[in-house]
Design a protein around this motif. Structure first.
Motif, short mmCIF file in Angstrom:
data_model
loop_
_atom_site.label_atom_id
_atom_site.label_comp_id
_atom_site.label_asym_id
_atom_site.label_seq_id
_atom_site.Cartn_x
_atom_site.Cartn_y
_atom_site.Cartn_z
N LEU A 17 -19.55 10.95 -45.89
CA LEU A 17 -20.52 10.97 -47.32
C LEU A 17 -19.93 10.01 -48.35
O LEU A 17 -20.62 9.14 -48.87
CB LEU A 17 -20.45 12.34 -47.81
N ILE A 18 -18.57 9.84 -48.37
CA ILE A 18 -17.96 9.01 -49.32
C ILE A 18 -18.18 7.65 -49.17
O ILE A 18 -18.45 6.59 -50.03
CB ILE A 18 -16.46 9.44 -49.39
N ASN A 19 -18.04 7.18 -47.61
CA ASN A 19 -18.24 5.88 -47.15
C ASN A 19 -19.66 5.58 -47.43
O ASN A 19 -20.05 4.48 -47.77
CB ASN A 19 -17.72 6.03 -45.55
N ILE A 20 -20.54 6.40 -47.10
CA ILE A 20 -21.95 6.02 -47.10
C ILE A 20 -22.19 5.78 -48.96
O ILE A 20 -23.01 5.01 -49.30
CB ILE A 20 -22.95 7.27 -46.83
N MET A 21 -21.59 6.65 -49.67
CA MET A 21 -21.81 6.31 -51.05
C MET A 21 -21.22 5.18 -51.73
O MET A 21 -21.72 4.52 -52.34
CB MET A 21 -21.11 7.47 -52.11
N PHE A 22 -20.20 4.64 -50.87
CA PHE A 22 -19.56 3.41 -51.53
C PHE A 22 -20.38 2.28 -51.01
O PHE A 22 -20.62 1.31 -51.51
CB PHE A 22 -18.17 3.16 -50.75
N ALA A 23 -20.94 2.42 -49.74
CA ALA A 23 -21.90 1.45 -49.31
C ALA A 23 -23.24 1.14 -50.10
O ALA A 23 -23.80 0.20 -50.42
CB ALA A 23 -22.52 1.81 -47.86
N ARG A 24 -23.66 2.49 -50.47
CA ARG A 24 -24.86 2.36 -51.61
C ARG A 24 -24.90 1.72 -52.70
O ARG A 24 -25.53 1.26 -53.75
CB ARG A 24 -25.40 3.83 -51.84
N ALA A 25 -23.20 1.82 -53.31
CA ALA A 25 -22.87 1.30 -54.39
C ALA A 25 -22.68 -0.16 -54.37
O ALA A 25 -22.15 -0.77 -55.21
CB ALA A 25 -21.84 2.36 -54.87
N GLY A 26 -22.58 -0.81 -53.18
CA GLY A 26 -22.37 -2.16 -52.81
C GLY A 26 -21.00 -2.52 -52.49
O GLY A 26 -20.28 -3.59 -52.74
N GLU A 27 -20.05 -1.41 -52.49
CA GLU A 27 -18.70 -1.53 -52.12
C GLU A 27 -18.49 -0.94 -50.60
O GLU A 27 -17.49 -0.56 -50.21
CB GLU A 27 -17.96 -0.53 -53.12
N GLY A 28 -19.34 -1.36 -49.85
CA GLY A 28 -19.23 -1.05 -48.45
C GLY A 28 -18.28 -1.67 -47.34
O GLY A 28 -17.67 -2.43 -47.95
N PRO A 29 -18.61 -1.34 -46.13
CA PRO A 29 -17.88 -2.08 -45.05
C PRO A 29 -18.04 -3.36 -45.13
O PRO A 29 -19.10 -3.85 -45.62
CB PRO A 29 -18.40 -1.20 -43.99
N GLU A 30 -17.02 -3.94 -44.46
CA GLU A 30 -17.09 -5.55 -44.35
C GLU A 30 -17.14 -5.89 -42.89
O GLU A 30 -18.04 -6.96 -42.89
CB GLU A 30 -15.87 -6.00 -45.05
N ARG A 37 -21.39 1.37 -38.32
CA ARG A 37 -20.97 2.85 -38.22
C ARG A 37 -21.60 3.62 -39.46
O ARG A 37 -22.44 4.72 -39.44
CB ARG A 37 -19.62 2.92 -38.56
N VAL A 38 -21.73 2.74 -40.69
CA VAL A 38 -22.30 3.80 -41.89
C VAL A 38 -23.75 3.68 -41.63
O VAL A 38 -24.41 4.31 -41.97
CB VAL A 38 -21.83 2.70 -43.10
N ASP A 39 -24.47 2.52 -40.85
CA ASP A 39 -25.77 2.53 -40.82
C ASP A 39 -26.10 3.76 -39.99
O ASP A 39 -27.15 4.24 -40.35
CB ASP A 39 -26.23 1.05 -40.19
N ARG A 40 -25.33 4.07 -38.94
CA ARG A 40 -25.76 4.87 -38.16
C ARG A 40 -25.50 6.25 -38.75
O ARG A 40 -26.50 7.07 -38.82
CB ARG A 40 -24.77 5.07 -36.91
N TRP A 41 -24.55 6.49 -39.83
CA TRP A 41 -24.29 7.39 -40.41
C TRP A 41 -25.65 7.85 -41.50
O TRP A 41 -25.94 9.08 -41.66
CB TRP A 41 -23.23 7.75 -41.43
#
Length: 132
Positions: A17-30, A37-41
């Motif tokens: 959930l935290i990783n998805i929240m970061f991704a939604r905030a533009g601070e996501g995976p690189e 992985r985040v897209d799958r979640w």
């Protein structure tokens, strides 16, 4: 035996959930792997996988003791988090998702939380739609 660079990692629901929240905030995976992985979640969240329901319940229960937080405001924030993560309004999914979510909240909450949730559910049981 097979050896791999990165052994399979089991992510706790709250970490997903935290990783998805970061991704939604533009601070996501690189990296491409992290993005996939985040897209799958996110897809799993939209499909209401048990880990996502559990993560929402953990969010609610963990924030229940915040100063000034009422159960009503907590539930509103939980449904807002659902909307933020899935990018869709929760109302069409409420009848399917709410029973599992509230059950998980009841299971992991302490006794005062359970009592408050039970009272809230009893007071709102005539409402079958999302009331906010």
């Amino acid at each position: 035996m097979n050896f791999v660079d990165e052994p399979k990692h089991r992510w706790p629901p709250s970490s997903k959930l935290i990783n998805i929240m970061f991704a939604r905030a533009g601070e996501g995976p690189e990296t491409a792997l992290e993005i996939a992985r985040v897209d799958r979640w996110i897809l799993e969240a939209k499909e209401h996988h048990p880990w996502f329901i559990r993560a929402l319940a953990e969010f609610a229960v963990n924030n229940a003791s915040r100063r000034g937080e009422t159960l009503e405001s907590l539930l509103i924030r939980t449904w807002e988090l659902y909307a933020h993560i899935t990018e869709r309004h929760p109302e069409p999914f409420y009848d399917v998702l709410a029973p599992d979510l509230y059950l998980d909240m009841f299971i992991i909450g302490d006794e005062p939380f359970r009592n408050e949730l039970r009272d809230w559910l009893a007071a709102h049981s005539s409402h079958s739609n999302f009331a906010g």
